[in-house]
Design a protein around this motif. Structure first.
Motif, PDB file in Angstrom:
ATOM      1  N   ALA A 139       0.835  -1.207   0.000  1.00 48.76           N
ATOM      2  CA  ALA A 139       0.000   0.000   0.000  1.00 48.76           C
ATOM      3  C   ALA A 139       0.870   1.258   0.000  1.00 48.76           C
ATOM      4  O   ALA A 139       0.535   2.252  -0.653  1.00 48.76           O
ATOM      5  N   ILE A 140       1.980   1.219   0.711  1.00 46.95           N
ATOM      6  CA  ILE A 140       2.899   2.357   0.722  1.00 46.95           C
ATOM      7  C   ILE A 140       3.496   2.569  -0.666  1.00 46.95           C
ATOM      8  O   ILE A 140       3.585   3.703  -1.152  1.00 46.95           O
ATOM      9  N   ILE A 141       3.863   1.484  -1.326  1.00 49.34           N
ATOM     10  CA  ILE A 141       4.449   1.613  -2.660  1.00 49.34           C
ATOM     11  C   ILE A 141       3.407   2.086  -3.664  1.00 49.34           C
ATOM     12  O   ILE A 141       3.719   2.860  -4.571  1.00 49.34           O
ATOM     13  N   ILE A 142       2.155   1.656  -3.499  1.00 47.89           N
ATOM     14  CA  ILE A 142       1.078   2.170  -4.357  1.00 47.89           C
ATOM     15  C   ILE A 142       0.985   3.684  -4.187  1.00 47.89           C
ATOM     16  O   ILE A 142       0.813   4.426  -5.156  1.00 47.89           O
ATOM     17  N   TRP A 143       1.132   4.159  -2.954  1.00 46.27           N
ATOM     18  CA  TRP A 143       1.100   5.592  -2.695  1.00 46.27           C
ATOM     19  C   TRP A 143       2.221   6.283  -3.476  1.00 46.27           C
ATOM     20  O   TRP A 143       2.000   7.313  -4.108  1.00 46.27           O
ATOM     21  N   PHE A 144       3.422   5.696  -3.453  1.00 47.73           N
ATOM     22  CA  PHE A 144       4.534   6.260  -4.208  1.00 47.73           C
ATOM     23  C   PHE A 144       4.279   6.234  -5.707  1.00 47.73           C
ATOM     24  O   PHE A 144       4.675   7.144  -6.426  1.00 47.73           O
ATOM     25  N   LEU A 145       3.613   5.189  -6.198  1.00 46.65           N
ATOM     26  CA  LEU A 145       3.301   5.128  -7.622  1.00 46.65           C
ATOM     27  C   LEU A 145       2.375   6.273  -8.036  1.00 46.65           C
ATOM     28  O   LEU A 145       2.589   6.911  -9.072  1.00 46.65           O
ATOM     29  N   PHE A 179       2.140   9.100  -6.555  1.00 48.88           N
ATOM     30  CA  PHE A 179       2.978  10.292  -6.450  1.00 48.88           C
ATOM     31  C   PHE A 179       3.875  10.434  -7.675  1.00 48.88           C
ATOM     32  O   PHE A 179       4.025  11.529  -8.228  1.00 48.88           O
ATOM     33  N   GLU A 180       4.477   9.319  -8.117  1.00 46.80           N
ATOM     34  CA  GLU A 180       5.376   9.371  -9.269  1.00 46.80           C
ATOM     35  C   GLU A 180       4.635   9.713 -10.556  1.00 46.80           C
ATOM     36  O   GLU A 180       5.150  10.454 -11.392  1.00 46.80           O
ATOM     37  N   PHE A 181       3.428   9.183 -10.735  1.00 42.69           N
ATOM     38  CA  PHE A 181       2.662   9.521 -11.933  1.00 42.69           C
ATOM     39  C   PHE A 181       2.290  11.002 -11.950  1.00 42.69           C
ATOM     40  O   PHE A 181       2.355  11.653 -12.994  1.00 42.69           O
ATOM     41  N   ILE A 182       1.916  11.537 -10.797  1.00 44.76           N
ATOM     42  CA  ILE A 182       1.591  12.962 -10.732  1.00 44.76           C
ATOM     43  C   ILE A 182       2.851  13.794 -11.009  1.00 44.76           C
ATOM     44  O   ILE A 182       2.808  14.791 -11.741  1.00 44.76           O
ATOM     45  N   TYR A 232      11.681   8.963 -15.937  1.00 41.15           N
ATOM     46  CA  TYR A 232      10.523   8.881 -15.046  1.00 41.15           C
ATOM     47  C   TYR A 232       9.730   7.599 -15.303  1.00 41.15           C
ATOM     48  O   TYR A 232       9.234   6.968 -14.372  1.00 41.15           O
ATOM     49  N   PHE A 233       9.607   7.200 -16.566  1.00 43.11           N
ATOM     50  CA  PHE A 233       8.929   5.945 -16.875  1.00 43.11           C
ATOM     51  C   PHE A 233       9.692   4.760 -16.298  1.00 43.11           C
ATOM     52  O   PHE A 233       9.099   3.807 -15.793  1.00 43.11           O
ATOM     53  N   VAL A 234      11.010   4.823 -16.354  1.00 43.83           N
ATOM     54  CA  VAL A 234      11.829   3.747 -15.793  1.00 43.83           C
ATOM     55  C   VAL A 234      11.653   3.701 -14.286  1.00 43.83           C
ATOM     56  O   VAL A 234      11.501   2.621 -13.700  1.00 43.83           O
ATOM     57  N   TYR A 235      11.655   4.849 -13.622  1.00 35.40           N
ATOM     58  CA  TYR A 235      11.454   4.886 -12.173  1.00 35.40           C
ATOM     59  C   TYR A 235      10.109   4.264 -11.801  1.00 35.40           C
ATOM     60  O   TYR A 235      10.010   3.485 -10.847  1.00 35.40           O
ATOM     61  N   ILE A 236       9.079   4.617 -12.545  1.00 39.91           N
ATOM     62  CA  ILE A 236       7.750   4.080 -12.268  1.00 39.91           C
ATOM     63  C   ILE A 236       7.738   2.569 -12.495  1.00 39.91           C
ATOM     64  O   ILE A 236       7.167   1.814 -11.697  1.00 39.91           O
ATOM     65  N   GLY A 237       8.379   2.118 -13.559  1.00 42.05           N
ATOM     66  CA  GLY A 237       8.446   0.686 -13.833  1.00 42.05           C
ATOM     67  C   GLY A 237       9.168  -0.081 -12.737  1.00 42.05           C
ATOM     68  O   GLY A 237       8.703  -1.139 -12.287  1.00 42.05           O
ATOM     69  N   VAL A 238      10.287   0.432 -12.288  1.00 41.35           N
ATOM     70  CA  VAL A 238      11.041  -0.228 -11.220  1.00 41.35           C
ATOM     71  C   VAL A 238      10.213  -0.266  -9.937  1.00 41.35           C
ATOM     72  O   VAL A 238      10.136  -1.307  -9.267  1.00 41.35           O
ATOM     73  N   THR A 239       9.569   0.842  -9.591  1.00 40.39           N
ATOM     74  CA  THR A 239       8.746   0.883  -8.384  1.00 40.39           C
ATOM     75  C   THR A 239       7.600  -0.115  -8.472  1.00 40.39           C
ATOM     76  O   THR A 239       7.298  -0.816  -7.500  1.00 40.39           O
ATOM     77  N   ALA A 240       6.959  -0.198  -9.629  1.00 40.09           N
ATOM     78  CA  ALA A 240       5.851  -1.136  -9.799  1.00 40.09           C
ATOM     79  C   ALA A 240       6.325  -2.580  -9.671  1.00 40.09           C
ATOM     80  O   ALA A 240       5.650  -3.411  -9.044  1.00 40.09           O
TER      81      ALA A 240
END
Length: 134
Positions: free
Chosen positions: A58-64, A66-69, A86-94
């Motif tokens: 749930a915490i990582i979903i929150w970061f996702l 945040f990253e999309f915004i 930024y797309f790479v960061y989002i992909g790694v986080t996901a």
């Protein structure tokens, strides 16, 4: 009747994209607020429905969210351009979230880890001087 030129059509499409991305940012902000509320509920009430892995998920979903915004904000700051990193960061986080939440099969975890390695390799290559714009 006015003739539609490619330049006029391009400007219209950029404006439409910008309006839709702004609307998406507002929607994602609403989801971010909801995720914040859920996190606060989990953390303050020790919610029994969530175990440690799901709480971290749930915490990582929150970061996702945040990253999309942040990606949309960066799009407007960088003159209507999406930075690749930024797309790479989002992909790694996901993928990290996926590993944390669903880690029952070792082979899947290994494949997800290799996917992260590929994304980081792509990030490294994209930041080398060979691919920088002149």
């Amino acid at each position: 009747m006015k003739k539609i030129t490619p330049k006029t059509l391009s400007k219209f499409m950029k404006r439409l994209l910008s309006c839709l991305l702004f609307a998406l940012a507002i929607i994602l902000s609403g989801f971010l607020l909801k995720a914040t509320w859920v996190l606060l509920t989990i953390l303050t009430k020790n919610h029994p429905a969530y175990n440690g892995h799901e709480t971290i998920g749930a915490i990582i979903i929150w970061f996702l969210y945040f990253e999309f915004i942040a990606l949309i904000a960066k799009y407007f700051e960088s003159k209507l351009h999406f930075p690749l990193r930024y797309f790479v960061y989002i992909g790694v986080t996901a993928i990290v979230r996926l590993i944390i939440v669903d880690h029952e099969h070792p082979m899947s975890t290994l494949i997800y880890s290799l996917a992260i390695l590929v994304l980081l390799g792509a990030l490294y290559v994209s930041n080398t001087r060979l691919l920088k714009r002149i």
